[in-house]
Design an enzyme around this catalytic site. Structure first.
Site, PDB file in Angstrom:
ATOM      1  CG  LEU A 128      56.092  60.396  49.913  1.00 46.20           C
ATOM      2  CD1 LEU A 128      54.749  61.116  49.849  1.00 46.20           C
ATOM      3  CD2 LEU A 128      56.058  59.316  50.979  1.00 46.20           C
ATOM      4  CG  ASP A 177      64.119  55.970  44.458  1.00 50.97           C
ATOM      5  OD1 ASP A 177      65.001  55.171  44.819  1.00 50.97           O
ATOM      6  OD2 ASP A 177      63.675  56.878  45.186  1.00 50.97           O
ATOM      7  CB  SER A 216      55.784  56.048  41.528  1.00 54.43           C
ATOM      8  OG  SER A 216      54.730  55.112  41.489  1.00 54.43           O
ATOM      9  CE  LYS A 276      61.111  56.244  47.666  1.00 53.02           C
ATOM     10  NZ  LYS A 276      61.951  56.929  48.705  1.00 53.02           N
TER      11      LYS A 276
END
Length: 281
Positions: A103, A140, A108, A15
């Site tokens: 990132l 996140d 993730s 991201k």
């Protein structure tokens, strides 16, 4: 529609934070944020093998990270506990995204584990329930489970989805690993940026409040950002760093700047995604 199976390679995209404002701080120490998350097509990849012994095994441990504290293992075990699933899995992680890069790579990965094993184990948790599990792993993680480009508020868990125009991003990876806790814990961090209404945000509005702290403490971040801003004045840092990026409407324009990257610098081009690759799972 992709038939996701045990034979699939499951993507865990990076991201970018298209802006990141720190608007306050809660009594428990968590910072209140406003940001826009944009998924890009630079990804880690995960594969899973079924196990009948109930064990969660990370076949590709990251050096220096004990498997029991790895977010992928923790996510799988959390899903087992929440669902009562007796099955196990071996996790193979193809790590492409840098650690400490801003990132969201680890978050993730954890989200993809939750989405993939919920599907493969047929545990039946809803996306809302998976987001709740994800939040206990890290602030996140929920956005990657959520799966849409979005304006996020609170500690990063309250979403207002937005459509973003196609774009190519030039991402530079400074020779630094930036610890998130050190940036958020810095006494000089600005923590009172005025809130904006999600409906009023447009691409190009806002800045990254964490950037000044990271640039002061990590000269490599400042140097890469300075170089990039000579070619793209709107360049900024993503997350708490270290990666910095610039936005281009045309891939050819991004490629032209990328071609001028000084020897020894690391970076890549990535296209923005309309949604997470697993958004329709």
């Amino acid at each position: 529609m992709t038939p996701w199976t045990w034979d699939s390679s499951w993507p865990a995209p990076a991201k970018l934070n298209l802006f990141l404002h720190v608007t306050g701080r809660r009594a428990d120490g968590y910072h209140l944020l406003q940001t826009v998350f944009r998924f890009i097509d630079r990804c880690d990849g995960l594969r899973f093998s079924p196990r009948n012994d109930g064990q969660i095994v990370l076949a590709t441990p990251i050096p220096g990270v004990p498997p029991e504290s790895d977010l992928t293992v923790r996510a799988a075990r959390l899903l087992q506990q929440a669902s009562g699933c007796q099955r196990g899995a071996t996790i193979h992680l193809d790590k492409q995204l840098p650690m400490g890069g801003g990132l969201g790579g680890g978050s993730s990965d954890a989200a993809t584990v939750l989405l993939a094993l919920n599907h493969l184990w047929q545990t039946g948790l809803t996306r809302v329930e998976l987001k709740r599990l994800g939040l206990s792993l890290g602030a996140d993680v929920p956005v990657f489970v959520h799966g849409q480009n979005t304006f996020a508020e609170g500690i990063g868990e309250a979403f207002t989805d937005i459509e973003l125009p196609p774009a190519t991003y030039l991402v530079l990876q400074p020779a630094a690993t930036v610890p998130t806790a050190a940036i958020f814990g810095a006494p000089e961090l600005v923590r009172d940026t005025p809130s904006i209404c999600p409906a009023d945000w447009r691409p190009g509005i806002g800045h990254n409040d964490l950037e000044a702290v990271a640039c002061q403490r990590f000269p490599a971040v400042a140097a890469q950002l300075d170089w990039l801003r000579r070619h793209a004045p709107d360049a900024m840092m993503t997350g708490s760093g270290a990666c910095v990026f610039a936005t281009f409407a045309q891939r050819s324009a991004a490629a032209a700047v990328f071609a001028q990257l000084p020897p020894g610098s690391a970076g890549w081009l990535a296209d923005g995604l309309a949604a997470h690759p697993l958004a329709t799972l």
